[in-house]
Design a protein around this motif. Structure first.
Motif, PDB file in Angstrom:
ATOM      1  N   ILE A 115     -33.138  -9.862 -33.352  1.00 37.12           N
ATOM      2  CA  ILE A 115     -31.840  -9.208 -33.198  1.00 37.12           C
ATOM      3  C   ILE A 115     -30.789 -10.275 -32.943  1.00 37.12           C
ATOM      4  CG2 ILE A 115     -30.518  -7.626 -31.739  1.00 37.12           C
ATOM      5  CD1 ILE A 115     -33.088  -6.037 -31.339  1.00 37.12           C
ATOM      6  N   ASP A 116     -29.595 -10.072 -33.509  1.00 34.02           N
ATOM      7  CA  ASP A 116     -28.532 -11.076 -33.423  1.00 34.02           C
ATOM      8  C   ASP A 116     -27.807 -11.108 -32.086  1.00 34.02           C
ATOM      9  OD1 ASP A 116     -27.039  -8.737 -33.646  1.00 34.02           O
ATOM     10  OD2 ASP A 116     -25.577  -9.620 -35.007  1.00 34.02           O
ATOM     11  N   GLY A 117     -28.050 -10.184 -31.204  1.00 38.83           N
ATOM     12  CA  GLY A 117     -27.386 -10.144 -29.908  1.00 38.83           C
ATOM     13  C   GLY A 117     -27.206  -8.714 -29.464  1.00 38.83           C
ATOM     14  N   PRO A 118     -26.537  -8.527 -28.343  1.00 35.93           N
ATOM     15  CA  PRO A 118     -26.353  -7.167 -27.830  1.00 35.93           C
ATOM     16  C   PRO A 118     -25.360  -6.393 -28.697  1.00 35.93           C
ATOM     17  CG  PRO A 118     -25.147  -8.727 -26.485  1.00 35.93           C
ATOM     18  CD  PRO A 118     -25.963  -9.540 -27.454  1.00 35.93           C
ATOM     19  N   PRO A 119     -25.409  -5.066 -28.632  1.00 41.54           N
ATOM     20  CA  PRO A 119     -24.414  -4.269 -29.355  1.00 41.54           C
ATOM     21  C   PRO A 119     -23.015  -4.616 -28.879  1.00 41.54           C
ATOM     22  CG  PRO A 119     -26.183  -2.871 -28.548  1.00 41.54           C
ATOM     23  CD  PRO A 119     -26.366  -4.221 -27.918  1.00 41.54           C
ATOM     24  N   ARG A 120     -22.067  -4.567 -29.813  1.00 46.26           N
ATOM     25  CA  ARG A 120     -20.692  -4.907 -29.471  1.00 46.26           C
ATOM     26  C   ARG A 120     -19.731  -4.022 -30.252  1.00 46.26           C
ATOM     27  NH1 ARG A 120     -23.638  -7.988 -32.162  1.00 46.26           N
ATOM     28  NH2 ARG A 120     -23.132  -8.599 -34.257  1.00 46.26           N
ATOM     29  N   ALA A 121     -18.590  -3.751 -29.637  1.00 52.63           N
ATOM     30  CA  ALA A 121     -17.528  -2.993 -30.298  1.00 52.63           C
ATOM     31  C   ALA A 121     -16.698  -3.972 -31.113  1.00 52.63           C
ATOM     32  CB  ALA A 121     -16.670  -2.279 -29.262  1.00 52.63           C
ATOM     33  N   GLU A 122     -16.624  -3.726 -32.412  1.00 54.45           N
ATOM     34  CA  GLU A 122     -15.903  -4.618 -33.314  1.00 54.45           C
ATOM     35  C   GLU A 122     -14.506  -4.059 -33.613  1.00 54.45           C
ATOM     36  OE1 GLU A 122     -16.931  -7.458 -33.812  1.00 54.45           O
ATOM     37  OE2 GLU A 122     -19.108  -7.467 -33.870  1.00 54.45           O
ATOM     38  N   PRO A 123     -13.572  -4.931 -34.022  1.00 50.14           N
ATOM     39  CA  PRO A 123     -12.210  -4.474 -34.349  1.00 50.14           C
ATOM     40  C   PRO A 123     -12.170  -3.436 -35.467  1.00 50.14           C
ATOM     41  CG  PRO A 123     -12.291  -6.865 -34.217  1.00 50.14           C
ATOM     42  CD  PRO A 123     -13.706  -6.376 -34.118  1.00 50.14           C
ATOM     43  N   GLU A 155     -22.009  -2.015 -32.898  1.00 51.14           N
ATOM     44  CA  GLU A 155     -23.128  -2.376 -33.762  1.00 51.14           C
ATOM     45  C   GLU A 155     -23.921  -3.587 -33.289  1.00 51.14           C
ATOM     46  OE1 GLU A 155     -21.408  -3.259 -37.585  1.00 51.14           O
ATOM     47  OE2 GLU A 155     -20.449  -5.067 -36.863  1.00 51.14           O
ATOM     48  N   PHE A 156     -25.115  -3.700 -33.875  1.00 51.01           N
ATOM     49  CA  PHE A 156     -25.921  -4.915 -33.795  1.00 51.01           C
ATOM     50  C   PHE A 156     -26.698  -5.040 -35.098  1.00 51.01           C
ATOM     51  CE2 PHE A 156     -28.995  -1.797 -32.227  1.00 51.01           C
ATOM     52  CZ  PHE A 156     -30.201  -2.210 -32.769  1.00 51.01           C
ATOM     53  N   ARG A 215     -28.266  -2.966 -40.133  1.00 54.57           N
ATOM     54  CA  ARG A 215     -26.989  -2.907 -39.425  1.00 54.57           C
ATOM     55  C   ARG A 215     -26.987  -1.558 -38.704  1.00 54.57           C
ATOM     56  NH1 ARG A 215     -21.251  -4.618 -41.956  1.00 54.57           N
ATOM     57  NH2 ARG A 215     -20.156  -4.807 -39.969  1.00 54.57           N
ATOM     58  N   VAL A 216     -27.241  -1.592 -37.425  1.00 55.20           N
ATOM     59  CA  VAL A 216     -27.326  -0.384 -36.606  1.00 55.20           C
ATOM     60  C   VAL A 216     -25.958  -0.174 -35.978  1.00 55.20           C
ATOM     61  CG1 VAL A 216     -28.482   0.718 -34.668  1.00 55.20           C
ATOM     62  CG2 VAL A 216     -29.770  -0.842 -36.176  1.00 55.20           C
ATOM     63  N   PHE A 217     -25.354   1.002 -36.220  1.00 53.72           N
ATOM     64  CA  PHE A 217     -23.973   1.169 -35.780  1.00 53.72           C
ATOM     65  C   PHE A 217     -23.649   2.602 -35.398  1.00 53.72           C
ATOM     66  CE2 PHE A 217     -23.803   2.474 -40.134  1.00 53.72           C
ATOM     67  CZ  PHE A 217     -22.752   3.382 -40.238  1.00 53.72           C
ATOM     68  N   TYR A 218     -22.560   2.711 -34.680  1.00 54.10           N
ATOM     69  CA  TYR A 218     -21.896   3.977 -34.392  1.00 54.10           C
ATOM     70  C   TYR A 218     -20.432   3.776 -34.729  1.00 54.10           C
ATOM     71  CZ  TYR A 218     -19.410   7.469 -31.643  1.00 54.10           C
ATOM     72  OH  TYR A 218     -18.559   8.455 -31.240  1.00 54.10           O
ATOM     73  N   ASP A 219     -19.873   4.666 -35.532  1.00 55.82           N
ATOM     74  CA  ASP A 219     -18.475   4.587 -35.949  1.00 55.82           C
ATOM     75  C   ASP A 219     -17.619   5.336 -34.925  1.00 55.82           C
ATOM     76  OD1 ASP A 219     -15.990   4.810 -37.139  1.00 55.82           O
ATOM     77  OD2 ASP A 219     -16.775   5.434 -39.086  1.00 55.82           O
ATOM     78  N   ALA A 262     -14.248   5.164 -34.648  1.00 54.86           N
ATOM     79  CA  ALA A 262     -12.844   5.273 -35.056  1.00 54.86           C
ATOM     80  C   ALA A 262     -12.261   6.643 -34.723  1.00 54.86           C
ATOM     81  CB  ALA A 262     -12.692   4.975 -36.540  1.00 54.86           C
ATOM     82  N   TRP A 263     -13.048   7.680 -34.890  1.00 48.85           N
ATOM     83  CA  TRP A 263     -12.559   9.038 -34.637  1.00 48.85           C
ATOM     84  C   TRP A 263     -12.171   9.222 -33.175  1.00 48.85           C
ATOM     85  CZ3 TRP A 263     -14.806  12.360 -31.157  1.00 48.85           C
ATOM     86  CH2 TRP A 263     -16.055  11.993 -30.670  1.00 48.85           C
ATOM     87  N   GLU A 264     -12.773   8.467 -32.266  1.00 43.50           N
ATOM     88  CA  GLU A 264     -12.464   8.594 -30.844  1.00 43.50           C
ATOM     89  C   GLU A 264     -11.054   8.124 -30.516  1.00 43.50           C
ATOM     90  OE1 GLU A 264     -15.427   6.278 -28.871  1.00 43.50           O
ATOM     91  OE2 GLU A 264     -17.014   7.736 -29.217  1.00 43.50           O
ATOM     92  N   GLU A 265     -10.504   7.263 -31.377  1.00 44.16           N
ATOM     93  CA  GLU A 265      -9.205   6.661 -31.110  1.00 44.16           C
ATOM     94  C   GLU A 265      -8.072   7.333 -31.896  1.00 44.16           C
ATOM     95  OE1 GLU A 265      -9.557   2.442 -31.549  1.00 44.16           O
ATOM     96  OE2 GLU A 265     -11.120   2.313 -30.018  1.00 44.16           O
ATOM     97  N   ARG A 266      -8.366   8.380 -32.622  1.00 44.49           N
ATOM     98  CA  ARG A 266      -7.318   9.085 -33.395  1.00 44.49           C
ATOM     99  C   ARG A 266      -6.528  10.015 -32.520  1.00 44.49           C
ATOM    100  NH1 ARG A 266     -11.432  10.449 -37.643  1.00 44.49           N
ATOM    101  NH2 ARG A 266     -11.740   8.446 -38.575  1.00 44.49           N
TER     102      ARG A 266
END
Length: 127
Positions: free
Chosen positions: A92-100, A105-106, A117-121, A123-127
């Motif tokens: 694994i490349d490192g801990p999960p992180r929030a990207e711009p 993801e990680f 590429r394991v992720f959660y999107d 974006a909808w939380e910030e609308r």
């Protein structure tokens, strides 16, 4: 028309070794395997994938590495899968992180260089 979930074909160099790794490290279930054919099916939850060896895919020309995107349902799921795969010795490349770009993801890799590429999107939380 309603499309079903995609079932990616993951190129591997050694089918038996890949099946063992996907079962023991990623906790996938081996649904079926045909060593003579060079193809196997694995699943975990609603995710189904095929593993194919070099001979099986020779006429297709697909080769590793590829990137598989696993869209989970929240940050807690991303964190839980990161912890599980870390404990199982997955690269694994490192801990999960929030990207711009609004993905939490990680990245993880299998022995053939295929990447998850394991992720959660979020974006909808910030609308």
């Amino acid at each position: 028309m309603s499309f079903p979930a995609a079932c990616p074909e993951i190129p591997v160099s050694d089918l038996a070794a890949a099946l063992d790794w996907y079962r023991t490290r990623l906790a996938f279930t081996i649904d079926w395997s045909d060593e003579a054919l060079g193809l196997a099916g694995v699943s975990r939850g609603a995710s189904r994938m095929f593993l194919s060896n070099t001979a099986y895919r020779a006429h297709l020309g697909n080769a590793p590495p590829l990137v598989l995107w696993l869209n989970l349902n929240g940050r807690a799921e991303v964190d839980a899968l990161h912890a599980e795969w870390s404990e199982r010795g997955v690269a694994i490349d490192g801990p999960p992180r929030a990207e711009p770009w609004k993905l939490y993801e990680f990245f993880a890799a299998d022995p053939d260089g295929n990447r998850f590429r394991v992720f959660y999107d979020f974006a909808w939380e910030e609308r």
